[in-house]
Design a protein around this motif. Structure first.
Motif, short mmCIF file in Angstrom:
data_model
loop_
_atom_site.label_atom_id
_atom_site.label_comp_id
_atom_site.label_asym_id
_atom_site.label_seq_id
_atom_site.Cartn_x
_atom_site.Cartn_y
_atom_site.Cartn_z
N GLY A 78 0.81 -1.42 -0.04
CA GLY A 78 -0.06 -0.09 0.10
C GLY A 78 0.82 1.43 -0.03
N PRO A 79 0.36 2.35 -0.12
CA PRO A 79 0.96 3.58 -0.43
C PRO A 79 1.40 4.57 0.74
CG PRO A 79 -1.24 4.04 -1.16
CD PRO A 79 -1.14 2.76 -0.49
N TYR A 80 0.90 3.93 1.90
CA TYR A 80 0.78 5.00 3.09
C TYR A 80 1.96 5.23 3.77
CZ TYR A 80 -4.11 4.48 1.92
OH TYR A 80 -5.31 4.34 1.47
N LEU A 81 2.87 4.21 3.84
CA LEU A 81 4.50 4.42 4.53
C LEU A 81 5.10 5.42 3.61
CD1 LEU A 81 5.38 1.04 5.98
CD2 LEU A 81 4.72 3.35 7.15
N GLU A 82 5.23 5.10 2.21
CA GLU A 82 5.95 6.11 1.55
C GLU A 82 5.38 7.38 1.43
OE1 GLU A 82 7.61 4.85 -2.74
OE2 GLU A 82 5.40 5.65 -3.09
N GLU A 83 4.10 7.53 1.38
CA GLU A 83 3.32 8.97 1.41
C GLU A 83 3.68 9.72 2.66
OE1 GLU A 83 -0.66 8.28 -1.02
OE2 GLU A 83 -0.90 9.09 1.00
N ALA A 84 3.96 9.10 3.79
CA ALA A 84 4.13 9.74 5.02
C ALA A 84 5.91 9.76 5.25
CB ALA A 84 3.66 9.01 6.12
N GLY A 85 6.70 9.20 4.42
CA GLY A 85 8.02 9.24 4.47
C GLY A 85 8.39 8.32 5.67
N HIS A 86 7.73 7.40 6.10
CA HIS A 86 8.15 6.28 6.80
C HIS A 86 8.70 5.03 6.30
CE1 HIS A 86 6.90 8.47 10.45
NE2 HIS A 86 5.85 8.56 9.95
N ALA A 87 9.95 4.55 6.81
CA ALA A 87 10.34 3.41 6.22
C ALA A 87 9.42 2.04 6.99
CB ALA A 87 11.85 3.06 6.45
N LEU A 88 9.03 1.99 8.07
CA LEU A 88 8.51 0.97 8.68
C LEU A 88 7.19 1.53 9.60
CD1 LEU A 88 11.53 -0.22 10.60
CD2 LEU A 88 10.68 -1.10 8.37
N GLY A 89 6.35 0.45 9.60
CA GLY A 89 5.11 0.89 10.28
C GLY A 89 4.64 -0.21 11.23
N ILE A 90 3.49 -0.08 11.90
CA ILE A 90 2.92 -1.30 12.67
C ILE A 90 1.59 -1.65 12.24
CG2 ILE A 90 2.23 -1.96 15.00
CD1 ILE A 90 4.01 0.42 16.22
N VAL A 91 1.10 -2.86 11.91
CA VAL A 91 -0.19 -3.32 11.47
C VAL A 91 -0.97 -3.30 12.84
CG1 VAL A 91 -1.60 -5.14 10.39
CG2 VAL A 91 0.80 -4.31 9.77
N SER A 92 -2.08 -2.56 12.61
CA SER A 92 -3.17 -2.33 13.69
C SER A 92 -4.24 -3.86 13.67
CB SER A 92 -4.01 -1.18 13.59
OG SER A 92 -4.52 -1.10 12.31
N SER A 93 -4.71 -3.93 12.34
CA SER A 93 -5.51 -5.35 11.95
C SER A 93 -5.27 -5.60 10.63
CB SER A 93 -6.69 -5.02 12.68
OG SER A 93 -7.39 -4.00 11.80
N ILE A 94 -5.82 -6.70 10.10
CA ILE A 94 -5.73 -7.27 8.92
C ILE A 94 -7.22 -7.20 8.74
CG2 ILE A 94 -4.98 -9.09 7.50
CD1 ILE A 94 -2.96 -9.98 9.60
N ALA A 95 -7.61 -6.90 7.55
CA ALA A 95 -8.84 -6.86 6.90
C ALA A 95 -9.40 -8.29 6.61
CB ALA A 95 -9.00 -5.81 5.54
N GLY A 96 -10.48 -8.35 7.04
CA GLY A 96 -11.26 -9.87 6.68
C GLY A 96 -11.62 -9.88 5.17
N ALA A 97 -11.46 -10.96 4.41
CA ALA A 97 -11.73 -11.04 3.42
C ALA A 97 -12.75 -12.43 3.06
CB ALA A 97 -10.28 -11.50 2.49
N ARG A 98 -13.40 -12.03 1.80
CA ARG A 98 -14.25 -13.16 1.49
C ARG A 98 -14.12 -13.15 0.12
NH1 ARG A 98 -20.38 -12.95 3.99
NH2 ARG A 98 -20.47 -15.16 2.89
N ARG A 99 -14.22 -14.57 -0.49
CA ARG A 99 -13.92 -14.63 -1.99
C ARG A 99 -14.97 -15.54 -2.63
NH1 ARG A 99 -7.46 -15.72 -2.06
NH2 ARG A 99 -6.97 -13.88 -1.31
N PHE A 100 -15.47 -15.08 -3.61
CA PHE A 100 -16.81 -16.00 -4.25
C PHE A 100 -16.50 -16.49 -5.78
CE2 PHE A 100 -18.45 -13.25 -0.81
CZ PHE A 100 -19.28 -14.08 -0.42
#
Ligand code: GLV
Ligand code: MN
Ligand code: MN
Length: 448
Positions: A206-228
């Motif tokens: 995803g683009p958010y670390l690059e946009e904010a100028g950070h090399a590293l980040g912490i994941v808060s949660s992982i999105a739930g996925a369903r596939r059909f």
């Protein structure tokens, strides 16, 4: 990025960023696609080969290795006494078709490097460290994701053994051909009491670390996925047929694709139709049937399920108005997973040790092995900036400096947990008789 003092100026430190990137390049050569494109899927010769390489690197890092009953490559460094519960570190070595070379792979290599450094430092560990290189996260071959990590979590469904790949090979037969006994898959399962937690480093995708100028980040949660898997049925016929006599499955499917995009966008979540088969797929025949995929993701399972209901209802209306029918089959369902505060704090301490005391907190819209592992132990993730947020594409790219920072942070996160952990009681920790791929040709991936 540093040169090792012992090996002479030309020898790179094997836990340095340049070595890790060179290992990513080496793993990328194990592919079924020509022309430098990468595709590596579960239970194939390429899977066997990368497991063997990963095992070599685990052994160099001081670990005992084995391949578990699901073909996951594992390595273990004992704690202060043998048999203590383990902190799992890992990610996956399989890929999507035409993949990049870092998704999953970099996380496995960072985990091995962290163990290597900790082993070299001789630090007293109150728990064991285990690296797991999962064999299937993407679900590319059998259409069902997380087959490796679900086996480790003990949540595999025996019905999945009947899944077939594009050549009609069942998952059951693929295990056998790989040298594994599908009836023993349960032996890959780990128990909560054997585990301290699970940490994974991964490119952000995803683009958010690059946009904010950070090399590293912490994941808060992982999105739930369903596939059909969605099938639209119409009537095939001559392309000279007037419009008012047609039941064109592709025209209906096209409306459905637009409906999916509109509905998900309006609801603020993510949906992708990434696969479409048209039958009979001829220039002068009205399409009689279309099969398409839907991948739907959201931070909240309730939002995701509500949007699916809406899509499902509206899809049926579109088909009715065109004289078509629609069938749907769910192929994947992974609830959203929150990362554990205790392990998130360790990741934050790890990042702080690299100089960033206010790391970004990010939702992961991508799925990860941690979603499955969360069924048996707490999880947390470290995200690494990737160029343009691009992933699942050959242009996937990371900076060597970011890989260096990520490796330092990941090692420091483990050490933060070491510092915070009181003496653990001995438990039935490592599998007492690790399952080795003994029926496969001997590789460094077998017990060492
Ligand atoms: C895996 O990368 C996924 O998010 O599907
Ligand atoms: Mn992926
Ligand atoms: Mn991944």
């Amino acid at each position: 990025m540093t040169a090792s003092s012992g090996g002479g100026p030309a020898t790179l430190d094997r836990t340095g960023a340049l070595s890790l990137l060179a290992r990513c390049d080496e793993l990328a050569t194990y592919s079924t696609l020509p022309g430098g494109l990468i595709s590596r899927v579960y239970l194939t010769e390429e899977h066997r080969a990368v497991n063997a390489l990963a095992a070599e690197w685990m052994i160099e890092a001081g670990m005992r290795t084995w391949q578990d009953a699901a073909g996951n490559q594992c390595g273990r460094l004992e704690g202060r006494t043998p048999g203590l519960p383990a902190l799992l570190l890992g990610s996956h070595l399989d890929t999507v078709p035409s993949a990049g070379r870092y998704d999953g792979i970099l996380g496995v290599l960072i985990a091995i490097a962290a163990v290597d450094r900790i082993h070299a430092s001789g630090i007293d560990l109150p728990f064991a460290l285990e690296v797991v290189a999962f064999g299937d996260e993407e679900g590319t071959r059998f259409g069902r994701a997380l087959l490796g990590s679900r086996a480790l979590a003990g949540t595999s469904d025996p019905a999945w053994l009947d899944l077939v790949d594009e050549h009609g090979v069942t998952l059951r037969d693929a295990y056998t051909a790989f040298g594994l006994d599908p009836s023993l898959l349960g032996a890959a399962a780990r128990q909560p009491r054997e585990l301290v937690g699970y940490l994974e480093a991964h490119i952000e995708q995803g683009p958010y670390l690059e946009e904010a100028g950070h090399a590293l980040g912490i994941v808060s949660s992982i999105a739930g996925a369903r596939r059909f898997a969605i099938t639209v049925n119409g009537h095939a016929g001559h392309s000279g047929t007037p419009f008012d006599r047609r039941h064109d499955a592709l025209a209906g499917a096209a409306e459905i694709v637009m409906l999916i995009e509109r509905t998900a966008r309006d609801a603020g979540l993510i949906a992708t139709v990434g696969h479409l088969d048209v039958f009979p797929n001829a220039v002068n025949v009205i399409p009689g049937r279309v099969e398409l995929s839907l991948d739907l993701r959201a931070e909240s399972d309730a939002d995701r399920d509500r949007v699916w209901q809406q899509i499902s209802t509206d899809m049926t209306s579109i088909c009715e108005s065109r004289g078509l029918t629609v069938e749907t089959r769910q192929t994947h369902n992974a609830p959203a997973v929150a990362c554990s505060p205790r392990l998130r704090d360790a990741i934050a301490a790890g990042i702080a040790s690299t100089g960033n005391i206010e790391p970004m907190l990010l939702l992961s819209r991508a799925g990860h092995d941690g979603m499955a592992v969360a069924d048996v132990t707490d999880i947390a993730m470290l995200f690494i900036r990737c160029r343009g947020g691009v992933s699942h594409h050959p242009d996937e790219h990371v900076l060597a400096a970011d890989v260096a920072a990520a490796t330092d942070a990941f090692e420091a996160a483990v050490l933060a947990l070491v510092a915070a952990t009181p003496e653990l009681a001995d438990g039935p920790a490592a599998p007492s008789a690790p399952v080795a791929a003994t029926s496969a040709p001997a590789t460094p991936g077998t017990e060492a």
